[in-house]
Design an enzyme around this catalytic site. Structure first.
Site, short mmCIF file in Angstrom:
data_model
loop_
_atom_site.label_atom_id
_atom_site.label_comp_id
_atom_site.label_asym_id
_atom_site.label_seq_id
_atom_site.Cartn_x
_atom_site.Cartn_y
_atom_site.Cartn_z
N ASP A 182 0.83 -1.20 0.00
CA ASP A 182 0.00 0.00 0.00
C ASP A 182 0.87 1.25 0.00
OD1 ASP A 182 -2.24 -1.50 0.04
OD2 ASP A 182 -2.67 -1.23 2.18
N MET A 236 -8.60 8.14 8.91
CA MET A 236 -9.19 8.58 7.64
C MET A 236 -10.21 9.69 7.88
SD MET A 236 -9.61 4.84 5.88
CE MET A 236 -10.26 4.06 7.36
N LYS A 290 -3.33 3.47 -2.78
CA LYS A 290 -4.11 4.61 -3.24
C LYS A 290 -4.09 5.65 -2.13
CE LYS A 290 -8.35 2.80 -1.30
NZ LYS A 290 -9.69 3.17 -1.04
C1 LIG Z 1 -6.74 2.57 5.48
S1 LIG Z 1 -6.32 3.09 7.09
C2 LIG Z 1 -5.18 1.84 7.51
C3 LIG Z 1 -4.86 1.78 8.97
C4 LIG Z 1 -3.80 0.74 9.30
N1 LIG Z 1 -4.23 -0.58 8.94
C5 LIG Z 1 -3.35 0.78 10.76
O1 LIG Z 1 -3.58 -0.17 11.50
O2 LIG Z 1 -2.71 1.77 11.13
C6 LIG Z 1 -5.28 4.47 6.72
C7 LIG Z 1 -5.36 5.55 7.78
O3 LIG Z 1 -4.55 5.21 8.90
C8 LIG Z 1 -4.05 6.39 9.49
N2 LIG Z 1 -2.59 6.34 9.47
C9 LIG Z 1 -1.82 5.31 9.10
N3 LIG Z 1 -0.52 5.58 9.27
C10 LIG Z 1 -0.46 6.83 9.78
C11 LIG Z 1 0.60 7.68 10.20
N4 LIG Z 1 1.88 7.28 10.12
N5 LIG Z 1 0.29 8.90 10.68
C12 LIG Z 1 -0.99 9.31 10.77
N6 LIG Z 1 -2.03 8.55 10.39
C13 LIG Z 1 -1.78 7.33 9.92
C14 LIG Z 1 -4.60 7.55 8.69
O4 LIG Z 1 -5.81 7.97 9.30
C15 LIG Z 1 -4.84 6.89 7.35
O5 LIG Z 1 -5.77 7.62 6.58
#
Ligand SMILES: C[S@@+](CC[C@H](N)C(=O)[O-])C[C@H]1O[C@@H](n2cnc3c(N)ncnc32)[C@H](O)[C@@H]1O
Length: 264
Positions: free
Chosen positions: A46, A175, A67
């Site tokens: 991803d 998100m 994406k």
């Molecule tokens: C599709 S979700 C996936 C989450 C992921 N599976 C997890 O456990 O962290 C994607 C969202 O995770 C959050 N996210 C993931 N990594 C991040 C980071 N390093 N800093 C801030 N937000 C993050 C944001 O809200 C982003 O839009």
């Protein structure tokens, strides 16, 4: 101490490893994740997965199926079909996702597709951004006497009727940055006070991490004013206030910018 059978298991061709890459800092990849990446022959990843982590897959063909928001993407069906085909072709396949594969990552659908197709797979849990990103920014999501419950929600689908009761003492929203006004409205409707402390953490644990704090009712304006974009996490609750006392240590880390204080 006995070694976990999972940790010592040899990696197998024809298997799909659903791996959580953690929130961005390569130090937060698990040992099992690193082991699996080193042995992979193909990696489907991803957009949230950072380059230092991808470089651990030294012998693999890398396929970017990520994406940003609603941007161009490989369809979920196509990803699931590709994983099945690669495994049947004898590859050692890694499906690499940001954070943990089962937290808003569609890892569940992929695991179900593999199970239905009879393809062997292993889940390699990851450090989820939901808790690790606030923690690394100096925000504990629970704290004795301040927050005894925490809820993790998506900001994608906050439209519609509000929930019947406040969700939890601390609410972590993934998100949600593009939908900050709807998130604020939803949390106010659910009983949170307008002055509740809130934080937006962009690219948490990465060298370009940004942390902005404000009140819940100011969230949408602050997001626009500061130009905060995905990937970001919103944290709302009294525990955010603890960052003031933890900030000295946190702010000392390279690349961390403190853009605003918590308002009373
Ligand atoms: C599709 S979700 C996936 C989450 C992921 N599976 C997890 O456990 O962290 C994607 C969202 O995770 C959050 N996210 C993931 N990594 C991040 C980071 N390093 N800093 C801030 N937000 C993050 C944001 O809200 C982003 O839009």
């Amino acid at each position: 101490m006995a070694e976990s059978p999972r940790r010592s298991a040899a990696l197998r061709a024809g298997t799909v490893y659903l791996v959580g890459a953690g929130p961005g800092d390569p130090g937060l990849l698990t040992l099992r994740g690193a082991e699996v990446l080193a042995a992979a022959t193909v990696v489907y990843h991803d957009y949230l997965v950072t380059d230092p982590i991808l470089r651990r897959a030294a012998h693999a063909r890398l396929v970017d199926v990520g994406k940003v928001g609603h941007g161009p993407q490989t369809t979920q069906d196509a990803i699931e079909r590709a994983l099945v085909q690669e495994a049947r072709a004898g590859e050692c396949v890694v499906r690499l996702k940001g954070g943990d594969p089962f937290v808003f990552g569609r890892g569940t659908e992929e695991a179900l597709a593999l199970a239905d197709a009879g393809v062997p797979f292993e889940i390699v849990p990851g450090v989820s951004s939901a808790f690790a990103v606030p923690a690394a920014a100096g925000i504990p999501v629970t704290a004795r006497g301040i927050a005894s419950s925490v809820a993790v929600m998506t900001g994608h689908s906050v439209a519609g009727p509000p929930p019947a009761a406040p969700v939890a003492d601390t609410v972590v929203v993934l998100m949600g940055v593009a939908n900050a006004a709807a998130v604020r409205d939803r949390l106010l409707q659910s009983g949170m006070k307008p002055a509740t402390p809130a934080a937006v953490i962009q690219r948490g644990t990465c060298p370009d991490e940004r942390v902005v704090t404000c009140r819940l009712d100011e969230l949408p304006e602050v997001v626009i004013r500061e130009g905060l974009t995905a990937p970001s996490i919103l944290v709302v609750g009294e525990a955010v206030r603890l960052r003031e006392r933890l900030a000295l240590r946190v702010a000392a880390r390279d690349g961390v910018r403190v853009a605003a204080g918590v308002h009373d």
